[in-house]
Write a protein that holds these residues in place. Structure first.
Motif, PDB file in Angstrom:
ATOM      1  N   THR A 139      -7.689   7.609   3.398  1.00 54.28           N
ATOM      2  CA  THR A 139      -8.776   8.582   3.241  1.00 54.28           C
ATOM      3  C   THR A 139     -10.137   7.917   3.085  1.00 54.28           C
ATOM      4  OG1 THR A 139      -8.279   8.615   0.886  1.00 54.28           O
ATOM      5  CG2 THR A 139      -7.342  10.387   2.208  1.00 54.28           C
ATOM      6  N   VAL A 140     -10.149   6.600   2.909  1.00 54.48           N
ATOM      7  CA  VAL A 140     -11.422   5.906   2.679  1.00 54.48           C
ATOM      8  C   VAL A 140     -12.052   5.511   4.012  1.00 54.48           C
ATOM      9  CG1 VAL A 140     -12.521   3.931   1.606  1.00 54.48           C
ATOM     10  CG2 VAL A 140     -10.588   5.036   0.470  1.00 54.48           C
ATOM     11  N   LYS A 141     -13.293   5.961   4.220  1.00 56.31           N
ATOM     12  CA  LYS A 141     -13.967   5.659   5.485  1.00 56.31           C
ATOM     13  C   LYS A 141     -14.869   4.442   5.382  1.00 56.31           C
ATOM     14  CE  LYS A 141     -14.031  10.394   7.240  1.00 56.31           C
ATOM     15  NZ  LYS A 141     -14.651  11.506   6.493  1.00 56.31           N
ATOM     16  N   GLU A 142     -15.427   4.223   4.176  1.00 57.82           N
ATOM     17  CA  GLU A 142     -16.341   3.090   4.013  1.00 57.82           C
ATOM     18  C   GLU A 142     -16.148   2.430   2.656  1.00 57.82           C
ATOM     19  OE1 GLU A 142     -20.500   3.992   4.595  1.00 57.82           O
ATOM     20  OE2 GLU A 142     -21.127   1.983   3.970  1.00 57.82           O
ATOM     21  N   VAL A 143     -16.171   1.096   2.653  1.00 59.74           N
ATOM     22  CA  VAL A 143     -16.136   0.330   1.404  1.00 59.74           C
ATOM     23  C   VAL A 143     -17.450  -0.430   1.299  1.00 59.74           C
ATOM     24  CG1 VAL A 143     -15.012  -1.521   0.119  1.00 59.74           C
ATOM     25  CG2 VAL A 143     -13.628   0.076   1.464  1.00 59.74           C
ATOM     26  N   ILE A 144     -18.220  -0.144   0.237  1.00 55.03           N
ATOM     27  CA  ILE A 144     -19.476  -0.864   0.020  1.00 55.03           C
ATOM     28  C   ILE A 144     -19.201  -1.980  -0.977  1.00 55.03           C
ATOM     29  CG2 ILE A 144     -21.852  -0.691  -0.779  1.00 55.03           C
ATOM     30  CD1 ILE A 144     -21.740   2.309  -0.177  1.00 55.03           C
ATOM     31  N   ILE A 177      -7.715  -6.328  -6.918  1.00 51.80           N
ATOM     32  CA  ILE A 177      -7.805  -6.250  -5.456  1.00 51.80           C
ATOM     33  C   ILE A 177      -6.574  -5.574  -4.838  1.00 51.80           C
ATOM     34  CG2 ILE A 177      -7.939  -7.635  -3.330  1.00 51.80           C
ATOM     35  CD1 ILE A 177      -9.724  -9.582  -4.880  1.00 51.80           C
ATOM     36  N   ASP A 178      -5.390  -5.870  -5.363  1.00 53.41           N
ATOM     37  CA  ASP A 178      -4.168  -5.227  -4.848  1.00 53.41           C
ATOM     38  C   ASP A 178      -4.274  -3.713  -4.950  1.00 53.41           C
ATOM     39  OD1 ASP A 178      -3.044  -7.592  -4.188  1.00 53.41           O
ATOM     40  OD2 ASP A 178      -1.745  -7.743  -5.958  1.00 53.41           O
ATOM     41  N   HIS A 179      -4.802  -3.273  -6.067  1.00 54.37           N
ATOM     42  CA  HIS A 179      -4.947  -1.846  -6.289  1.00 54.37           C
ATOM     43  C   HIS A 179      -5.956  -1.243  -5.313  1.00 54.37           C
ATOM     44  CE1 HIS A 179      -4.552   1.804  -8.531  1.00 54.37           C
ATOM     45  NE2 HIS A 179      -5.859   1.874  -8.724  1.00 54.37           N
ATOM     46  N   LEU A 180      -7.023  -1.995  -5.033  1.00 54.51           N
ATOM     47  CA  LEU A 180      -8.024  -1.533  -4.056  1.00 54.51           C
ATOM     48  C   LEU A 180      -7.384  -1.397  -2.670  1.00 54.51           C
ATOM     49  CD1 LEU A 180     -10.978  -0.933  -3.218  1.00 54.51           C
ATOM     50  CD2 LEU A 180     -11.340  -3.390  -3.009  1.00 54.51           C
ATOM     51  N   ILE A 181      -6.556  -2.378  -2.303  1.00 57.09           N
ATOM     52  CA  ILE A 181      -5.854  -2.324  -1.004  1.00 57.09           C
ATOM     53  C   ILE A 181      -4.971  -1.079  -0.930  1.00 57.09           C
ATOM     54  CG2 ILE A 181      -4.127  -3.493   0.443  1.00 57.09           C
ATOM     55  CD1 ILE A 181      -5.329  -6.160  -0.574  1.00 57.09           C
ATOM     56  N   SER A 239     -16.976 -11.084  -2.071  1.00 60.48           N
ATOM     57  CA  SER A 239     -17.184 -10.105  -1.002  1.00 60.48           C
ATOM     58  C   SER A 239     -16.617 -10.608   0.319  1.00 60.48           C
ATOM     59  CB  SER A 239     -18.682  -9.805  -0.839  1.00 60.48           C
ATOM     60  OG  SER A 239     -19.080  -8.849  -1.785  1.00 60.48           O
ATOM     61  N   LEU A 240     -16.829 -11.894   0.588  1.00 61.45           N
ATOM     62  CA  LEU A 240     -16.321 -12.485   1.827  1.00 61.45           C
ATOM     63  C   LEU A 240     -14.799 -12.365   1.871  1.00 61.45           C
ATOM     64  CD1 LEU A 240     -17.668 -13.992   4.192  1.00 61.45           C
ATOM     65  CD2 LEU A 240     -16.948 -16.138   3.121  1.00 61.45           C
ATOM     66  N   TYR A 241     -14.165 -12.707   0.750  1.00 64.84           N
ATOM     67  CA  TYR A 241     -12.711 -12.603   0.670  1.00 64.84           C
ATOM     68  C   TYR A 241     -12.264 -11.159   0.894  1.00 64.84           C
ATOM     69  CZ  TYR A 241      -8.015 -12.626  -1.288  1.00 64.84           C
ATOM     70  OH  TYR A 241      -6.677 -12.476  -1.471  1.00 64.84           O
ATOM     71  N   LEU A 242     -12.937 -10.215   0.210  1.00 69.79           N
ATOM     72  CA  LEU A 242     -12.568  -8.804   0.333  1.00 69.79           C
ATOM     73  C   LEU A 242     -12.730  -8.321   1.771  1.00 69.79           C
ATOM     74  CD1 LEU A 242     -14.115  -7.240  -2.900  1.00 69.79           C
ATOM     75  CD2 LEU A 242     -11.685  -7.462  -2.332  1.00 69.79           C
ATOM     76  N   SER A 243     -13.826  -8.716   2.428  1.00 71.89           N
ATOM     77  CA  SER A 243     -14.063  -8.229   3.788  1.00 71.89           C
ATOM     78  C   SER A 243     -12.967  -8.731   4.730  1.00 71.89           C
ATOM     79  CB  SER A 243     -15.445  -8.652   4.273  1.00 71.89           C
ATOM     80  OG  SER A 243     -15.486 -10.057   4.446  1.00 71.89           O
ATOM     81  N   SER A 244     -12.464  -9.952   4.492  1.00 69.48           N
ATOM     82  CA  SER A 244     -11.403 -10.448   5.376  1.00 69.48           C
ATOM     83  C   SER A 244     -10.074  -9.758   5.077  1.00 69.48           C
ATOM     84  CB  SER A 244     -11.280 -11.970   5.239  1.00 69.48           C
ATOM     85  OG  SER A 244     -10.612 -12.299   4.051  1.00 69.48           O
ATOM     86  N   VAL A 245      -9.819  -9.495   3.798  1.00 70.40           N
ATOM     87  CA  VAL A 245      -8.557  -8.837   3.422  1.00 70.40           C
ATOM     88  C   VAL A 245      -8.536  -7.378   3.866  1.00 70.40           C
ATOM     89  CG1 VAL A 245      -7.219  -8.031   1.457  1.00 70.40           C
ATOM     90  CG2 VAL A 245      -8.060 -10.372   1.494  1.00 70.40           C
ATOM     91  N   PHE A 295      -7.678  -2.915   7.961  1.00 66.49           N
ATOM     92  CA  PHE A 295      -7.359  -1.498   7.793  1.00 66.49           C
ATOM     93  C   PHE A 295      -8.248  -0.577   8.623  1.00 66.49           C
ATOM     94  CE2 PHE A 295      -5.814  -3.565   3.960  1.00 66.49           C
ATOM     95  CZ  PHE A 295      -4.503  -3.123   3.939  1.00 66.49           C
ATOM     96  N   GLY A 296      -9.183  -1.153   9.366  1.00 63.01           N
ATOM     97  CA  GLY A 296     -10.040  -0.331  10.213  1.00 63.01           C
ATOM     98  C   GLY A 296     -11.072   0.460   9.444  1.00 63.01           C
ATOM     99  N   THR A 297     -11.251   0.158   8.171  1.00 62.20           N
ATOM    100  CA  THR A 297     -12.268   0.838   7.370  1.00 62.20           C
ATOM    101  C   THR A 297     -13.604   0.130   7.567  1.00 62.20           C
ATOM    102  OG1 THR A 297     -10.519   1.145   5.734  1.00 62.20           O
ATOM    103  CG2 THR A 297     -12.752   1.667   5.043  1.00 62.20           C
TER     104      THR A 297
END
Lengths: 210, 210
Positions: B147-152, B136-140, B165-171, B175-177
């Protein structure tokens, strides 16, 4: 089964690239299709190195250290296998099987305490397998030594297995050794409802008095 | 599945003797029980040396040459994997999956042409798997580059997958993505008859106008 698996891609070479090559090799194992192979690949990529290298090494050793027992032809690491060396087993009865896996099945049942002989196949003209390709000559040598009193033919209850037993009984008949074959009939624990006509014919023909 | 397989004999050591050792290693593969392992063993003993050594070598190479892509963490032989290097793919959309096998499944479907990110698991307090153990740190870091506009979020439709997914969406929210998750509903080709209550609830909740 192993024959069909072998036939899967018998005439192809393994691919150059690593991942397709691992999948190719895994896919040749019996009972492993493309989906299982992929599941294994991902498992192996996740697994600790020691574990995967342990598997790789054990496979390498398998080919380097296992050869045929000089006496019964079963796979072994020694010159003579542990079954043939076991003093509690009776060397005067030899149970002849097609494959090492048949030997394992019979021995696990624990009812047979004699020696074995592994043919490594059955006579099959359609597949081009002749008696010379099996370990029949070696079996004849063992019987010629004169210590064997009985040979139990335990080939598979199939057309080719029966044909192989028939051939063996005619070849071994001249040595005066008693030659028997496994009984055929209803499988224990089954139901008459599911017995096919050949099973019923065998059961009737082999019926015994109470 | 791979978790259960790993748990099979997680705390035992491989046996010393060769044949039990091969069986032990084969039995750890996913979906392989004692009977399949024995069938494989006999297949491998029968198979030509080149074939078995080819398998052993490919497994060794798998552990030696495959590592994680510096960008998406997918397994690769290069520093950056072929998917991340593909100029035809859109780097502004990242599809986040739990496992490399999920990536393979999605990519084979051919409908997604963006980039991926492999988490290597899902958050699971019961199994002691915390966010720090995933990538997850690396994803952040990737998203922070701007440059990333959308994260699916394409975690599995399970309790733990949803939690991740819930955790990721809050973290990632800060970033406004744009953050999306895969649609849930009836599986195509299935029958309503076999849909369970959760599937029906998802299908109703996610219903769309014609």
């Amino acid at each position: 089964m192993s024959r069909t698996s072998r036939a899967k891609n018998a005439f192809t070479e393994p691919p150059e690239e690593l991942i397709p090559r691992v999948l190719w090799h895994l896919g040749r194992l019996p009972g492993i299709g493309p989906k299982s192979a992929e599941r294994m690949l991902h498992f192996l990529m996740d697994a600790p190195s020691t574990e995967v290298l342990g598997l790789a090494d054990s496979l390498r050793e398998l080919k380097e250290r296992i050869h045929r027992c000089r006496q019964c032809c079963a796979p072994t690491e020694e010159a003579i296998c542990s079954l043939c060396r076991d003093p509690k087993r009776d060397p005067s009865i030899i149970c002849v099987v097609e494959h090492p896996r048949d030997l394992a099945v019979i021995d696990r049942a624990g009812r047979f305490r004699g020696h074995y002989h592994v043919l490594y196949g059955r006579i099959s003209p359609l597949d081009g397998i002749t008696p010379e390709q099996l370990t029949i000559d070696h079996l004849i040598d063992r019987i010629r030594q004169g210590t064997v009193k009985e040979v139990i033919l335990a080939t598979n209850p199939t057309l080719e297995g029966d044909g192989t037993s028939l051939y063996l009984s005619s070849v071994l008949g001249s040595f005066g050794t008693k030659i028997t074959r496994l009984a055929r009939g209803l499988p224990a624990g089954s139901s008459l409802e599911f017995a096919n006509s050949q099973m019923l014919a065998d059961a009737l023909e082999g019926r015994r008095e109470f």
